[in-house]
Design a protein around this motif. Structure first.
Motif, PDB file in Angstrom:
ATOM      1  N   LEU A 118     -11.364  -6.668  12.015  1.00 28.92           N
ATOM      2  CA  LEU A 118     -12.553  -5.697  12.697  1.00 28.92           C
ATOM      3  C   LEU A 118     -12.434  -6.607  14.291  1.00 28.92           C
ATOM      4  N   VAL A 119     -12.074  -7.643  13.950  1.00 32.23           N
ATOM      5  CA  VAL A 119     -12.182  -8.173  15.444  1.00 32.23           C
ATOM      6  C   VAL A 119     -11.480  -7.070  16.933  1.00 32.23           C
ATOM      7  N   LEU A 122       0.783  -1.411   0.015  1.00 34.49           N
ATOM      8  CA  LEU A 122       0.247  -0.060  -0.186  1.00 34.49           C
ATOM      9  C   LEU A 122       0.769   1.778  -0.067  1.00 34.49           C
ATOM     10  N   SER A 123      -0.040   2.061  -0.713  1.00 33.52           N
ATOM     11  CA  SER A 123       1.526   3.156  -0.120  1.00 33.52           C
ATOM     12  C   SER A 123       0.641   4.213   1.024  1.00 33.52           C
ATOM     13  N   ILE A 124       1.650   5.331   1.074  1.00 34.18           N
ATOM     14  CA  ILE A 124       1.702   6.211   2.911  1.00 34.18           C
ATOM     15  C   ILE A 124       0.027   6.898   2.538  1.00 34.18           C
ATOM     16  N   TRP A 125      -0.444   7.366   1.572  1.00 34.42           N
ATOM     17  CA  TRP A 125      -1.570   7.870   1.666  1.00 34.42           C
ATOM     18  C   TRP A 125      -2.776   6.544   1.464  1.00 34.42           C
ATOM     19  N   GLU A 126      -2.669   5.535   1.223  1.00 39.04           N
ATOM     20  CA  GLU A 126      -3.890   4.245   0.864  1.00 39.04           C
ATOM     21  C   GLU A 126      -3.853   3.853   2.422  1.00 39.04           C
ATOM     22  N   ALA A 127      -2.645   3.597   3.031  1.00 39.66           N
ATOM     23  CA  ALA A 127      -2.001   3.550   4.316  1.00 39.66           C
ATOM     24  C   ALA A 127      -3.097   3.918   5.416  1.00 39.66           C
ATOM     25  N   GLY A 175     -10.458   2.197   9.356  1.00 39.07           N
ATOM     26  CA  GLY A 175     -10.546   0.954  10.359  1.00 39.07           C
ATOM     27  C   GLY A 175     -10.832   2.490  11.942  1.00 39.07           C
ATOM     28  N   ILE A 176     -10.641   3.141  12.522  1.00 39.56           N
ATOM     29  CA  ILE A 176     -11.066   3.760  12.823  1.00 39.56           C
ATOM     30  C   ILE A 176     -12.429   5.456  13.065  1.00 39.56           C
ATOM     31  N   ASP A 203      -4.965  -9.744   3.151  1.00 36.01           N
ATOM     32  CA  ASP A 203      -3.451  -8.807   3.587  1.00 36.01           C
ATOM     33  C   ASP A 203      -3.220  -8.356   5.011  1.00 36.01           C
ATOM     34  N   TRP A 204      -2.426  -8.434   4.916  1.00 33.81           N
ATOM     35  CA  TRP A 204      -1.360  -8.599   6.921  1.00 33.81           C
ATOM     36  C   TRP A 204      -1.132  -6.990   6.620  1.00 33.81           C
ATOM     37  N   THR A 205      -1.101  -6.127   5.911  1.00 26.97           N
ATOM     38  CA  THR A 205      -1.127  -4.871   6.137  1.00 26.97           C
ATOM     39  C   THR A 205      -2.384  -4.230   6.419  1.00 26.97           C
ATOM     40  N   ALA A 206      -3.226  -4.496   5.633  1.00 23.95           N
ATOM     41  CA  ALA A 206      -4.815  -4.095   5.858  1.00 23.95           C
ATOM     42  C   ALA A 206      -5.337  -4.113   7.191  1.00 23.95           C
ATOM     43  N   VAL A 207      -5.094  -5.789   7.350  1.00 24.43           N
ATOM     44  CA  VAL A 207      -5.380  -6.025   9.027  1.00 24.43           C
ATOM     45  C   VAL A 207      -4.662  -5.348   9.739  1.00 24.43           C
ATOM     46  N   LEU A 208      -3.572  -5.493   9.560  1.00 26.40           N
ATOM     47  CA  LEU A 208      -2.692  -4.900  11.056  1.00 26.40           C
ATOM     48  C   LEU A 208      -3.117  -3.116  11.516  1.00 26.40           C
ATOM     49  N   LEU A 209      -3.238  -1.942  10.180  1.00 27.33           N
ATOM     50  CA  LEU A 209      -3.660  -1.058  10.121  1.00 27.33           C
ATOM     51  C   LEU A 209      -5.622  -0.929  10.166  1.00 27.33           C
ATOM     52  N   ILE A 210      -6.484  -1.865  10.010  1.00 30.82           N
ATOM     53  CA  ILE A 210      -7.901  -2.141  10.344  1.00 30.82           C
ATOM     54  C   ILE A 210      -8.030  -2.147  11.954  1.00 30.82           C
ATOM     55  N   ALA A 211      -6.903  -3.193  12.309  1.00 33.32           N
ATOM     56  CA  ALA A 211      -6.846  -4.172  13.930  1.00 33.32           C
ATOM     57  C   ALA A 211      -6.461  -2.751  15.074  1.00 33.32           C
ATOM     58  N   VAL A 212      -5.608  -1.917  14.430  1.00 35.99           N
ATOM     59  CA  VAL A 212      -5.099  -1.161  15.586  1.00 35.99           C
ATOM     60  C   VAL A 212      -6.328   0.264  14.852  1.00 35.99           C
ATOM     61  N   GLY A 213      -6.687   1.019  14.123  1.00 35.82           N
ATOM     62  CA  GLY A 213      -7.365   1.730  14.155  1.00 35.82           C
ATOM     63  C   GLY A 213      -9.643   1.627  14.147  1.00 35.82           C
ATOM     64  N   SER A 214      -9.587   0.419  14.412  1.00 38.10           N
ATOM     65  CA  SER A 214     -10.837   0.091  14.710  1.00 38.10           C
ATOM     66  C   SER A 214     -10.685  -0.042  16.709  1.00 38.10           C
ATOM     67  N   THR A 215      -9.527  -0.735  16.905  1.00 36.21           N
ATOM     68  CA  THR A 215      -9.487  -1.103  18.881  1.00 36.21           C
ATOM     69  C   THR A 215      -9.839   0.759  19.276  1.00 36.21           C
ATOM     70  N   ILE A 216      -8.789   1.791  18.557  1.00 38.65           N
ATOM     71  CA  ILE A 216      -8.871   3.305  19.372  1.00 38.65           C
ATOM     72  C   ILE A 216     -10.202   3.619  18.364  1.00 38.65           C
TER      73      ILE A 216
END
Length: 257
Positions: A54-55, A3-8, A15-16, A209-222
Motif C-alpha cells: 500500500l506504500v 498464487l493462481s491466476i484468479w487469486e492474483a 489493491g485498486i 510475499d513478494w507477489t502479493a506486495v507487487l500486485l497490491i503496489a501496482v493496484g494501489s498506485t492506480i
C-alpha cells in the motif's frame, strides 16, 4: 507461495480498491487484508505484505492531492515527524504483541472518531465563537493535543491501519481550522509516512510475499489516482458522509470477524 491466476487478479483488484478508498477516506486494508488471508497467507505475513504493497498507493494519493497541500509544508513536516515515530512503534508492536491485541479497543476508537466527524462542524463553530469572545487564536498546527492524538493513531496505523484515515480526519477536523479537503490531503501524506516507515522496518525483520506486495503496489498506485480524482470533487457534506459510511463498515467488519 504461488498464487493462481484468479487469486492474483483478486489481489490486484483489491489493491485498486484499497488505493482508491484510502485516498478518499482510509480503510483500504479492510479490502486487501481479507483477500490476502483467502489466498492462504498467514495473518502476520498478510498484514506485512499489505503494508508494503500500500506504500505506492499512499504516495500516489498524496501526489493526486498536491494542490490541496500548497501552503501546508510546515504542518506536514511537523505532523509527519510524529506520524513517523508512531508508525515505527506500531510496526515493532505488530511483531511483539499477539495479533488480536487491538481487537477490543479499535472499534471503540473508530466509533468515537465517527462521532467527532459528525459533530465536527458544530464543535468547530462553537470553539471559534468562544475564541472570538476571548480574543484568542487557535494553534496553527493543532497544538499538543493533535500531536499526541496523531502519534497514538500512527501507532495503530503501523500495527494494522484499518480505518486509520478516519482517525486522522476526525482529529485534524476537530483541531485544525482548515477545509476537509485540505485536511484530507495532509491525511494522505501522513498515511504514506506511516506505511513507508513500517514497510522499511518489515523488509528487514518480517516475512512477506513478494507477489502479493507487487500486485497490491501496482493496484494501489492506480487506485490512488482514481481516489484523488473522485475525492477532490466531493462536497464537504458528501465526503463527510463517505467517511461515516466507511467507518461503520470498518466497525462491523472488525467486530463480526
Amino acid at each position: 507461495m504461488a498464487l493462481s491466476i484468479w487469486e492474483a487478479l483478486a489481489v490486484f483488484a483489491a489493491g485498486i480498491g484499497a488505493g482508491t478508498i484510502n485516498t478518499i477516506v482510509g480503510s483500504g486494508t479492510l479490502i486487501t487484508f481479507p483477500v490476502l488471508l483467502a489466498t492462504g497467507l498467514p495473518p502476520i505475513t498478510a498484514n506485512v505484505s499489505n503494508t508494503l504493497g500500500l506504500v505506492p498507493g499512499s504516495i500516489s494519493g498524496a501526489i493526486g492531492y498536491r494542490a490541496e497541500l500548497e501552503g501546508q509544508k510546515a504542518r506536514v513536516l511537523r505532523l509527519g515527524a510524529v506520524a513517523l515515530l508512531g508508525g515505527l512503534l506500531g510496526a515493532i508492536l505488530l511483531l511483539a504483541l499477539p495479533s488480536d491485541a487491538f481487537d477490543t479497543i479499535v472499534p471503540v476508537l473508530i466509533g468515537l472518531a465517527l462521532v467527532l466527524v459528525v459533530l465536527q462542524p458544530r464543535i468547530a463553530a462553537a470553539v471559534k465563537r468562544r475564541r472570538e469572545v476571548s480574543g484568542t487564536e487557535a494553534p496553527r498546527h493543532g497544538g499538543v493535543l493533535l500531536l499526541v492524538g496523531l502519534f497514538l493513531a500512527s501507532i495503530y496505523g503501523g500495527y494494522f491501519g484499518a480505518a486509520q484515515g478516519v482517525l486522522y480526519l476526525s482529529l485534524m477536523g476537530l483541531l485544525l481550522n482548515e477545509s476537509i479537503q485540505r485536511i484530507n490531503a495532509v491525511k494522505n501524506v501522513l498515511a504514506a509516512v506511516v506505511n513507508g516507515v513500517a514497510a522499511v522496518f518489515f523488509v528487514f525483520v518480517a516475512d512477506f510475499d513478494w507477489t502479493a506486495v507487487l500486485l497490491i503496489a501496482v493496484g494501489s498506485t492506480i487506485g490512488g489516482q482514481i481516489g484523488a480524482k473522485v475525492g477532490r470533487r466531493l462536497s464537504p457534506t458528501v465526503l463527510r458522509g463517505v467517511i461515516i459510511a466507511v467507518g461503520i463498515v470498518a466497525i462491523l467488519q472488525l467486530t463480526l470477524n
